[in-house]
Design a protein around this motif. Structure first.
Motif, PDB file in Angstrom:
ATOM      1  N   VAL A  89      42.642  46.260  34.744  1.00 51.66           N
ATOM      2  CA  VAL A  89      42.813  47.674  35.065  1.00 51.66           C
ATOM      3  C   VAL A  89      43.121  47.783  36.560  1.00 51.66           C
ATOM      4  CG1 VAL A  89      41.733  49.947  35.140  1.00 51.66           C
ATOM      5  CG2 VAL A  89      41.253  48.399  33.229  1.00 51.66           C
ATOM      6  N   GLU A  96      39.964  54.748  32.689  1.00 53.44           N
ATOM      7  CA  GLU A  96      40.142  53.492  31.964  1.00 53.44           C
ATOM      8  C   GLU A  96      39.191  52.425  32.517  1.00 53.44           C
ATOM      9  OE1 GLU A  96      43.572  50.208  30.747  1.00 53.44           O
ATOM     10  OE2 GLU A  96      43.965  51.589  32.402  1.00 53.44           O
ATOM     11  N   LYS A 100      36.318  50.454  30.425  1.00 49.85           N
ATOM     12  CA  LYS A 100      36.275  48.986  30.305  1.00 49.85           C
ATOM     13  C   LYS A 100      34.989  48.429  30.915  1.00 49.85           C
ATOM     14  CE  LYS A 100      40.313  48.668  28.355  1.00 49.85           C
ATOM     15  NZ  LYS A 100      40.353  48.614  26.910  1.00 49.85           N
TER      16      LYS A 100
END
Length: 163
Positions: A89, A96, A100
């Motif tokens: 990422v 996001e 994660k």
């Protein structure tokens, strides 16, 4: 250098350090990217040292379940996959990234909790302290070797996951 040589205590110390790094990675006031980098190196070095030095030795002791050890190795792979997803990422702190990160936290905490309850308690009960200290020295040596090799970078992680 750790004050203890007992492999059980050394592994537990790493688990607590990982929890501290998770807190930093969640904090908008911390250097989240630096915490992730430190975490990645520690997680990979820790897992590789367990798999190279600790798990094979524990398999030889009765009352330490081979299935638990194999399950621990499978959970290392799950953690590695979650770590790689987070490393990939680009925008630290994005939605996001946070998503994660939580997947990584869940995978690693699940593994650490299970390992502490099964494998490490089994080692405490069944492995003599002298042997646990020998395993601790081997664990530390392998862990330090991996840390010196920058083991937590994404390219190395991809290699590990292919093996």
């Amino acid at each position: 250098m750790a004050a203890t040589k007992d492999v059980v205590d050394l592994i537990l110390q790493d688990h607590r350090t990982m929890e501290d790094l998770f807190r930093k990675m969640r904090s908008v006031e911390a250097d989240r990217a630096a915490a992730l980098s430190e975490f990645a190196d520690l997680l990979i070095a820790h897992a590789l040292a367990e798999e190279a030095e600790v798990y094979p030795a524990l398999r030889r002791f009765k009352n330490i379940d081979d299935e638990e050890v194999e399950h621990g190795e499978e959970e290392h792979e799950e953690g590695n996959k979650a770590l790689l997803a987070l490393l990939e990422v680009e925008d630290v702190g994005s939605d996001e990234w946070d998503e994660k990160l939580e997947e990584l936290v869940e995978a690693v905490n699940h593994h650490a909790d299970e390992e502490e309850r099964t494998i490490l308690n089994g080692a405490r009960e069944n492995v003599p302290m002298e042997r646990r200290e020998e395993l601790g020295a081997a664990f530390l040596a392998e862990r330090e070797k991996q840390l010196a090799a920058d083991c937590g970078n994404a390219d190395n992680l991809r290699r590990i996951l292919k093996d």
